[in-house]
Design a protein around this motif. Sequence first.
Motif, PDB file in Angstrom:
ATOM      1  N   THR A  96       0.836  -1.205   0.000  1.00 21.04           N
ATOM      2  CA  THR A  96       0.000   0.000   0.000  1.00 21.04           C
ATOM      3  C   THR A  96       0.868   1.252   0.000  1.00 21.04           C
ATOM      4  O   THR A  96       0.647   2.184  -0.764  1.00 21.04           O
ATOM      5  N   TYR A 215      -7.125  -3.984  -1.970  1.00 20.48           N
ATOM      6  CA  TYR A 215      -8.261  -3.491  -1.176  1.00 20.48           C
ATOM      7  C   TYR A 215      -8.321  -4.253   0.137  1.00 20.48           C
ATOM      8  O   TYR A 215      -7.630  -5.255   0.332  1.00 20.48           O
ATOM      9  N   HIS A 216      -9.201  -3.752   1.010  1.00 16.20           N
ATOM     10  CA  HIS A 216      -9.510  -4.502   2.233  1.00 16.20           C
ATOM     11  C   HIS A 216     -11.018  -4.426   2.381  1.00 16.20           C
ATOM     12  O   HIS A 216     -11.606  -3.350   2.190  1.00 16.20           O
ATOM     13  N   ASN A 219     -11.481  -1.982   5.578  1.00 13.38           N
ATOM     14  CA  ASN A 219     -10.653  -0.760   5.638  1.00 13.38           C
ATOM     15  C   ASN A 219     -10.662   0.037   4.334  1.00 13.38           C
ATOM     16  O   ASN A 219     -10.784   1.249   4.346  1.00 13.38           O
ATOM     17  N   PHE A 220     -10.490  -0.673   3.217  1.00 17.51           N
ATOM     18  CA  PHE A 220     -10.473   0.008   1.916  1.00 17.51           C
ATOM     19  C   PHE A 220     -11.360  -0.748   0.938  1.00 17.51           C
ATOM     20  O   PHE A 220     -10.879  -1.453   0.061  1.00 17.51           O
ATOM     21  N   GLU A 223     -14.308   0.559  -4.919  1.00 19.47           N
ATOM     22  CA  GLU A 223     -15.099   1.746  -5.245  1.00 19.47           C
ATOM     23  C   GLU A 223     -16.454   1.392  -5.869  1.00 19.47           C
ATOM     24  O   GLU A 223     -17.423   2.118  -5.670  1.00 19.47           O
ATOM     25  N   LYS A 273      -3.501   5.052   6.351  1.00 17.88           N
ATOM     26  CA  LYS A 273      -2.378   4.968   5.409  1.00 17.88           C
ATOM     27  C   LYS A 273      -1.820   6.336   5.027  1.00 17.88           C
ATOM     28  O   LYS A 273      -0.633   6.475   4.763  1.00 17.88           O
TER      29      LYS A 273
END
Length: 539
Positions: A96, A215-216, A219-220, A223, A273
């Motif tokens: 990341t 991605y997570h 967390n992420f 989109e 991050k």
Amino acid sequence: MLPASLSSLHSTNVRTSPYLSPLSSSSSLPSPSPSLSLAPSFSHLHHRRLVSFNTVRGNNPLATKAERRGLSVTCASTCEPLKVMISGAPASGKGTQCELIVQKFGLVHISTGDLLRAEVSTGSEIGNKAKEFMNAGQLVPDEIVTAMVTARLSHEDAKTKGWLLDGYPRSFAQAQSLENLKIRPDVYVVLDVPDEILIDRCVGRRLDPETGKIYHLTNFPPETEEIKARLVPRPDDTEEKVKSRLEIYKQNAKAILSTYANITKKIDGNRPKEMVFADIESLLSQAKREKMKKTTAVKPVHEHKSQSNQASSSQDNWKGIPTRLNNIPHSREIRNYFYDDVLQATQRAVNDGRTRLKVEINIPELNPEMDVYRIGTLMELVRVIALSFADDGKRVKVCVQGSMGEGALAGMPLQLAGTRRILEFMDWGDYGAKGTFVEIGSIGANEVDEQDDMFILVAPQNAVGNCIIDDMKAMTDAAGTRPVILINPRLKDLPGSSGIMQTMGRDKRLEYAASFENCYFFRLLYYAGTQYPIMGALR
Ligand code: AP5
């Protein structure tokens, strides 16, 4: 009149750059003697050891000496690219952060994990071999990974843009392979994240096979629904495999750190991050600035090619020595230069298994003979060394001799007055190093505890009528094979009014003092009997 090359040194480089490179390597020269008599031996010194500082002065006699020796000076105009390693446990966020680093600094990202996964996906011979290790959460054999990394590092883009090595080295042997090839980063970034967070990050990680983006699930999150539908987990991201990878990481991390201790920067990776990146960004920007300064510093070149070829390998590692040491107080930059220089030398010696070491550094702020002596500089130097070894997991005891003499005559050398209190109150960092990995103590056998790994003795010295050597000897006997490092010791006998100290056991004391080998030596050169102007330095 100076030749053009030298006058450019006078008019620009020395004034604008705080660093001046040495004339050449010192590798083939005899060790400098602390008892060197400056003026008479000055002209006999091998010129390769001599570094001119005050060449800004037009009437500097050294300039004409340099001229006679046929030196020319070149100035590099471009900055060498940045070289960075990023390390951390599985899922600490290396990949990341690498995405962000590449965007900002344009380095070539070399991830061994990605290289190996690419080999696996193409079904190559290497990929097939690597696959079973990776899927089991084991390290892929060194020879496969090392060959891949060194091949990739040799590509032109890595040489010109700089590189960001992610996931390599992962073992001591891998680190040594790079060292042997003289491949060394400018900064070694370590992302620090607690174990339980790491496991959650792995289990929730998903990859986009089309864009390679990480991605997570929480967390992420992706989109769009379209991206979400194509995300895949990594086969080695099950809880059980992550635990095994974590264990392997921990087993190796310490050994690798010892190789890069002096350039290691630990960053708290358990934050958003963007915050993690902000720290990395400022670190790398700083490293870039320092590189720029170094490459724009003067690079003297000898006419004799054979000589410079011979010296080139050690010259590659040689940093210029700061100029303007007559400017007091020394700038933070100059102090940091010396702290780092001493640290590197000390670490090399300790890693080589040396156990009785001394550092002798005689810049104005560390020279008790001058009225600009600063105890803070000595303390900072000690702190840098102690914390660095502490970062390697060593328990360091920093020792200052207690007061000497008895009753109304008790006292201590002026240079050390209040030192211990200062050390106690100093900022030893946010990680609570003091009290765990760093302890403050005195000098003597009973200061040596079983858990201590090494000892730093701060400017141990004899005082008139009092000799510190007996306490030191008892201490080193108790320390056995553990390293003992003396910082700026002054162990010459000082005559007392009774004359006792000069005579009794003097030979033994001198022999003991000489049993410590110099791992770092730096002194300035002046005309005999003066302390200004600075004529050069011995390092
Ligand atoms: P490799 O791919 O290098 O795996 P790793 O080191 O285990 O690291 P990861 O990729 O798992 O994690 P990461 O630190 O990059 O974290 P990420 O950014 O993805 O190596 C895989 C395998 O290849 C090894 O097990 C081994 O078999 C082999 N291998 C590789 N190099 C080798 C070598 N030198 N020698 C021998 N074998 C080798 O983030 C993880 C998750 O956390 C993501 O979901 C992300 O979105 C999330 N996340 C990231 N940052 C944050 C944050 N700040 N806050 C919250 N979540 C975050």
